[in-house]
Motif scaffolding. Structure first.
Motif, PDB file in Angstrom:
ATOM      1  N   GLY A 148       2.388  12.514  -3.549  1.00 45.19           N
ATOM      2  CA  GLY A 148       2.922  11.347  -2.867  1.00 45.19           C
ATOM      3  C   GLY A 148       2.681  11.365  -1.367  1.00 45.19           C
ATOM      4  O   GLY A 148       2.027  12.250  -0.820  1.00 45.19           O
ATOM      5  N   VAL A 149       3.236  10.363  -0.705  1.00 43.43           N
ATOM      6  CA  VAL A 149       3.120  10.257   0.756  1.00 43.43           C
ATOM      7  C   VAL A 149       4.511  10.181   1.389  1.00 43.43           C
ATOM      8  O   VAL A 149       4.669   9.705   2.513  1.00 43.43           O
ATOM      9  CB  VAL A 149       2.264   9.037   1.163  1.00 43.43           C
ATOM     10  CG1 VAL A 149       0.809   9.261   0.801  1.00 43.43           C
ATOM     11  CG2 VAL A 149       2.792   7.745   0.545  1.00 43.43           C
ATOM     12  N   GLY A 150       5.522  10.648   0.656  1.00 39.96           N
ATOM     13  CA  GLY A 150       6.864  10.717   1.210  1.00 39.96           C
ATOM     14  C   GLY A 150       7.577   9.388   1.317  1.00 39.96           C
ATOM     15  O   GLY A 150       8.540   9.260   2.088  1.00 39.96           O
ATOM     16  N   TYR A 151       7.141   8.391   0.557  1.00 44.35           N
ATOM     17  CA  TYR A 151       7.704   7.038   0.654  1.00 44.35           C
ATOM     18  C   TYR A 151       8.788   6.819  -0.394  1.00 44.35           C
ATOM     19  O   TYR A 151       8.621   7.171  -1.552  1.00 44.35           O
ATOM     20  CB  TYR A 151       6.589   6.010   0.467  1.00 44.35           C
ATOM     21  CG  TYR A 151       7.060   4.582   0.349  1.00 44.35           C
ATOM     22  CD1 TYR A 151       7.693   3.949   1.412  1.00 44.35           C
ATOM     23  CD2 TYR A 151       6.850   3.856  -0.821  1.00 44.35           C
ATOM     24  CE1 TYR A 151       8.116   2.633   1.304  1.00 44.35           C
ATOM     25  CE2 TYR A 151       7.258   2.542  -0.935  1.00 44.35           C
ATOM     26  CZ  TYR A 151       7.899   1.930   0.130  1.00 44.35           C
ATOM     27  OH  TYR A 151       8.316   0.632   0.016  1.00 44.35           O
ATOM     28  N   ARG A 152       9.909   6.243   0.063  1.00 41.35           N
ATOM     29  CA  ARG A 152      11.001   5.879  -0.853  1.00 41.35           C
ATOM     30  C   ARG A 152      11.362   4.412  -0.610  1.00 41.35           C
ATOM     31  O   ARG A 152      11.756   4.040   0.484  1.00 41.35           O
ATOM     32  CB  ARG A 152      12.240   6.749  -0.607  1.00 41.35           C
ATOM     33  CG  ARG A 152      12.019   8.233  -0.839  1.00 41.35           C
ATOM     34  CD  ARG A 152      13.330   8.990  -0.740  1.00 41.35           C
ATOM     35  NE  ARG A 152      13.846   9.058   0.617  1.00 41.35           N
ATOM     36  CZ  ARG A 152      15.112   8.840   0.955  1.00 41.35           C
ATOM     37  NH1 ARG A 152      15.996   8.478   0.027  1.00 41.35           N
ATOM     38  NH2 ARG A 152      15.517   8.951   2.224  1.00 41.35           N
ATOM     39  N   ARG A 153      11.241   3.584  -1.647  1.00 43.47           N
ATOM     40  CA  ARG A 153      11.607   2.171  -1.523  1.00 43.47           C
ATOM     41  C   ARG A 153      13.074   2.029  -1.899  1.00 43.47           C
ATOM     42  O   ARG A 153      13.433   1.992  -3.075  1.00 43.47           O
ATOM     43  CB  ARG A 153      10.721   1.298  -2.404  1.00 43.47           C
ATOM     44  CG  ARG A 153      11.089  -0.189  -2.350  1.00 43.47           C
ATOM     45  CD  ARG A 153      10.027  -1.064  -2.969  1.00 43.47           C
ATOM     46  NE  ARG A 153       8.852  -1.168  -2.093  1.00 43.47           N
ATOM     47  CZ  ARG A 153       7.768  -1.890  -2.384  1.00 43.47           C
ATOM     48  NH1 ARG A 153       7.702  -2.547  -3.528  1.00 43.47           N
ATOM     49  NH2 ARG A 153       6.755  -1.939  -1.539  1.00 43.47           N
ATOM     50  N   ILE A 154      13.929   1.921  -0.876  1.00 45.09           N
ATOM     51  CA  ILE A 154      15.374   1.864  -1.109  1.00 45.09           C
ATOM     52  C   ILE A 154      15.976   0.526  -0.677  1.00 45.09           C
ATOM     53  O   ILE A 154      17.178   0.296  -0.845  1.00 45.09           O
ATOM     54  CB  ILE A 154      16.096   3.007  -0.363  1.00 45.09           C
ATOM     55  CG1 ILE A 154      15.814   2.946   1.146  1.00 45.09           C
ATOM     56  CG2 ILE A 154      15.688   4.362  -0.932  1.00 45.09           C
ATOM     57  CD1 ILE A 154      16.565   3.978   1.961  1.00 45.09           C
ATOM     58  N   GLY A 155      15.164  -0.365  -0.147  1.00 44.16           N
ATOM     59  CA  GLY A 155      15.667  -1.634   0.343  1.00 44.16           C
ATOM     60  C   GLY A 155      16.250  -1.505   1.741  1.00 44.16           C
ATOM     61  O   GLY A 155      16.694  -0.425   2.150  1.00 44.16           O
ATOM     62  N   LEU A 183       0.814  -1.211   0.000  1.00 42.42           N
ATOM     63  CA  LEU A 183       0.000   0.000   0.000  1.00 42.42           C
ATOM     64  C   LEU A 183       0.853   1.269   0.000  1.00 42.42           C
ATOM     65  O   LEU A 183       0.461   2.272  -0.607  1.00 42.42           O
ATOM     66  CB  LEU A 183      -0.940  -0.006   1.203  1.00 42.42           C
ATOM     67  CG  LEU A 183      -2.042  -1.072   1.162  1.00 42.42           C
ATOM     68  CD1 LEU A 183      -2.775  -1.148   2.501  1.00 42.42           C
ATOM     69  CD2 LEU A 183      -3.024  -0.776   0.029  1.00 42.42           C
ATOM     70  N   TRP A 184       2.024   1.254   0.669  1.00 46.40           N
ATOM     71  CA  TRP A 184       2.900   2.427   0.624  1.00 46.40           C
ATOM     72  C   TRP A 184       3.267   2.761  -0.813  1.00 46.40           C
ATOM     73  O   TRP A 184       3.221   3.926  -1.230  1.00 46.40           O
ATOM     74  CB  TRP A 184       4.157   2.189   1.458  1.00 46.40           C
ATOM     75  CG  TRP A 184       3.965   2.424   2.924  1.00 46.40           C
ATOM     76  CD1 TRP A 184       3.980   1.492   3.917  1.00 46.40           C
ATOM     77  CD2 TRP A 184       3.709   3.684   3.567  1.00 46.40           C
ATOM     78  NE1 TRP A 184       3.744   2.084   5.138  1.00 46.40           N
ATOM     79  CE2 TRP A 184       3.578   3.423   4.955  1.00 46.40           C
ATOM     80  CE3 TRP A 184       3.588   4.990   3.110  1.00 46.40           C
ATOM     81  CZ2 TRP A 184       3.334   4.443   5.880  1.00 46.40           C
ATOM     82  CZ3 TRP A 184       3.335   5.997   4.034  1.00 46.40           C
ATOM     83  CH2 TRP A 184       3.199   5.723   5.395  1.00 46.40           C
ATOM     84  N   ALA A 185       3.652   1.753  -1.567  1.00 41.25           N
ATOM     85  CA  ALA A 185       4.020   1.994  -2.969  1.00 41.25           C
ATOM     86  C   ALA A 185       2.810   2.465  -3.780  1.00 41.25           C
ATOM     87  O   ALA A 185       2.921   3.365  -4.625  1.00 41.25           O
ATOM     88  CB  ALA A 185       4.619   0.723  -3.570  1.00 41.25           C
ATOM     89  N   GLU A 186       1.665   1.857  -3.509  1.00 47.67           N
ATOM     90  CA  GLU A 186       0.450   2.206  -4.248  1.00 47.67           C
ATOM     91  C   GLU A 186       0.048   3.660  -4.002  1.00 47.67           C
ATOM     92  O   GLU A 186      -0.243   4.418  -4.943  1.00 47.67           O
ATOM     93  CB  GLU A 186      -0.671   1.256  -3.822  1.00 47.67           C
ATOM     94  CG  GLU A 186      -2.011   1.528  -4.476  1.00 47.67           C
ATOM     95  CD  GLU A 186      -3.087   0.588  -3.962  1.00 47.67           C
ATOM     96  OE1 GLU A 186      -4.196   1.072  -3.637  1.00 47.67           O
ATOM     97  OE2 GLU A 186      -2.817  -0.635  -3.888  1.00 47.67           O
ATOM     98  N   TYR A 187       0.040   4.074  -2.724  1.00 47.43           N
ATOM     99  CA  TYR A 187      -0.384   5.439  -2.415  1.00 47.43           C
ATOM    100  C   TYR A 187       0.660   6.472  -2.814  1.00 47.43           C
ATOM    101  O   TYR A 187       0.300   7.609  -3.134  1.00 47.43           O
ATOM    102  CB  TYR A 187      -0.717   5.560  -0.924  1.00 47.43           C
ATOM    103  CG  TYR A 187      -1.984   4.848  -0.529  1.00 47.43           C
ATOM    104  CD1 TYR A 187      -3.144   4.980  -1.276  1.00 47.43           C
ATOM    105  CD2 TYR A 187      -2.022   4.035   0.605  1.00 47.43           C
ATOM    106  CE1 TYR A 187      -4.313   4.324  -0.918  1.00 47.43           C
ATOM    107  CE2 TYR A 187      -3.186   3.378   0.980  1.00 47.43           C
ATOM    108  CZ  TYR A 187      -4.330   3.526   0.205  1.00 47.43           C
ATOM    109  OH  TYR A 187      -5.476   2.878   0.563  1.00 47.43           O
ATOM    110  N   GLN A 188       1.925   6.104  -2.788  1.00 49.23           N
ATOM    111  CA  GLN A 188       2.960   7.026  -3.252  1.00 49.23           C
ATOM    112  C   GLN A 188       2.709   7.403  -4.709  1.00 49.23           C
ATOM    113  O   GLN A 188       2.877   8.557  -5.116  1.00 49.23           O
ATOM    114  CB  GLN A 188       4.348   6.396  -3.098  1.00 49.23           C
ATOM    115  CG  GLN A 188       5.488   7.236  -3.645  1.00 49.23           C
ATOM    116  CD  GLN A 188       5.693   8.560  -2.935  1.00 49.23           C
ATOM    117  OE1 GLN A 188       5.284   8.713  -1.781  1.00 49.23           O
ATOM    118  NE2 GLN A 188       6.305   9.512  -3.601  1.00 49.23           N
ATOM    119  N   ALA A 189       2.282   6.426  -5.518  1.00 54.08           N
ATOM    120  CA  ALA A 189       2.010   6.675  -6.936  1.00 54.08           C
ATOM    121  C   ALA A 189       0.643   7.303  -7.159  1.00 54.08           C
ATOM    122  O   ALA A 189       0.458   8.094  -8.097  1.00 54.08           O
ATOM    123  CB  ALA A 189       2.108   5.355  -7.706  1.00 54.08           C
TER     124      ALA A 189
END
Length: 400
Positions: free
Chosen positions: A84-91, A73-79
């Motif tokens: 955005g919602v301030g989310y960064r998927r960096i691992g 959901l973080w990825a979904e709402y970021q897009a």
């Protein structure tokens, strides 16, 4: 401003990430929603400087299925949400070395077991060798053994996310009220009918009351819950350190350590944020008690993990946010036995931001279907009382 005398179908207490994201999801589903926040949106644990980890790596195994949903959901709402919602998927990398008193084979065995369990519960995890880990993070101390890598982990701007969900909830028709401290739950004939604010105003409840106020939830709920529905909680104040990066080094992942109380994040402006479990207290005069010892612990752990930090200087320190912690450090989620239209969740234990969207999606499903999702059962406060009831039922067992 809406008419406060007309009851919203759903009243939510708490304007942090849980309250605002739940208000958003329910309003988007067509429900009438009023959210009541004692201070300002993101004024509690969901606010403050820096970023929060959005991680599955190293999390309590009972939380992982919900965490897997939350990361999606973080990825979904970021897009999906404008801005955005301030989310960064960096691992995320959890670093392992062989600490004093342990052996290489047992640490490797632990890594393999954790990675396998996390993967089977919805959090893809891979074991990296020392060389593979250093290839990803060249600035790590060279004596490490390896790491567990979770590619879906990341970081999030918690204050931005909370405010964004509040804004989107309002767009969808929710009423957001700040400066509305709830002092009492009003009920009659086994049903919550309203909440009373500290200023004496009564806000009616149409169908459901949902309390997700975290640090303030226990005091509000205690008068209406039965003793076995209450569980031990306490408050803590995590301390965050922000240091400079004069050598212009790069930290590529959300970093944590297997036996150090440490989390390292590099903010978008290059600043390094050090956190992970060093806490302070407040004196009656408002001073931070224990700040220096907490700072020493956290910085020492950080330098042992990333030696270049020894060249940094302090920029700021923050310990202004209160977290509610449960005794086993996973949330308390339930439905009041005497008041079935009251649902609550609190005790996020200092790591609730990452899993918030998964939990609020399940709350939303619960409200709309009338059935509590099975995924929430591990978080029932009854987990602290069921074992005693089972023992009491064993034939021939003497009473204590």
């Amino acid at each position: 401003m809406s008419d406060h005398n007309s009851a919203s179908e759903i009243v939510i207490v708490g304007g942090g990430i849980y309250g605002t994201s739940l208000a958003y999801q329910l309003a988007k589903a067509g429900r009438s929603v009023t959210l009541l926040e004692a201070g300002e949106i993101a004024g509690g644990a969901s606010g403050g400087p820096g970023e929060r980890g959005v991680r599955a790596n190293g999390r309590d195994l009972r939380e992982l299925p919900v965490c897997a949903l939350s990361l999606k959901l973080w990825a979904e709402y970021q897009a999906k949400i404008e801005g955005g919602v301030g989310y960064r998927r960096i691992g995320g990398l959890k670093i392992f070395d062989v600490s004093y008193g342990h052996r290489d084979h047992e640490v490797r065995g632990r890594m393999e077991a954790i990675a396998a369990a996390q993967s089977s519960l919805g959090a893809p995890s891979e074991i990296l060798s020392r060389d593979e880990t250093l290839a990803r993070e060249p600035e790590l101390a060279p004596g490490i053994l390896g790491a567990i890598h979770c590619p879906n982990d990341g970081v999030g701007d918690h204050g931005l996310a909370t405010r964004q969900f509040a804004k989107e909830a309002q767009k969808a028709g929710a009423v957001i009220r700040t400066g509305a401290r709830v002092a009492e739950i009003v009920h009659a004939r086994g049903t919550v009918t309203a909440v009373k604010l500290a200023d004496g105003e009564t806000v009616p409840v149409g169908s459901k009351l949902i309390v997700v106020a975290n640090a303030g939830a226990e005091a509000l709920l205690k008068p209406v819950l039965k003793p076995h529905e209450l569980s031990p909680v306490w408050n803590l104040m995590p301390q965050m350190h922000f240091v400079s990066n004069p050598l212009d080094k790069k930290v590529n992942h959300l970093l944590s350590h297997a036996h150090r109380r440490l989390a390292v994040k590099q903010l978008p402006d290059g600043t390094l944020m050090l956190s992970g479990g060093a806490h302070v207290g407040h004196t009656p005069e408002g001073l931070w008690k224990g700040s220096l010892s907490a700072m020493t612990q956290n910085v020492t752990d950080a330098i042992q993990t990333l030696p270049f930090i020894d060249n940094s200087r302090f920029l700021s320190v923050d310990a202004s946010r209160v977290e509610a912690v449960s005794v086993d450090q996973i949330p308390l989620i339930g439905q009041a036995e005497a008041l079935p239209n009251l649902i609550y969740g609190y005790g996020w234990s200092g790591h609730g931001f990452a899993i918030s969207l998964g939990f609020t999606r399940l709350f939303s499903d619960w409200v709309q279907s009338g059935e509590k999702p099975d995924a929430l059962e591990p978080f029932s406060p009854l987990r602290f009382h069921k074992p005693a009831a089972l023992l009491a039922a064993v034939p021939g067992r003497a009473a204590a």
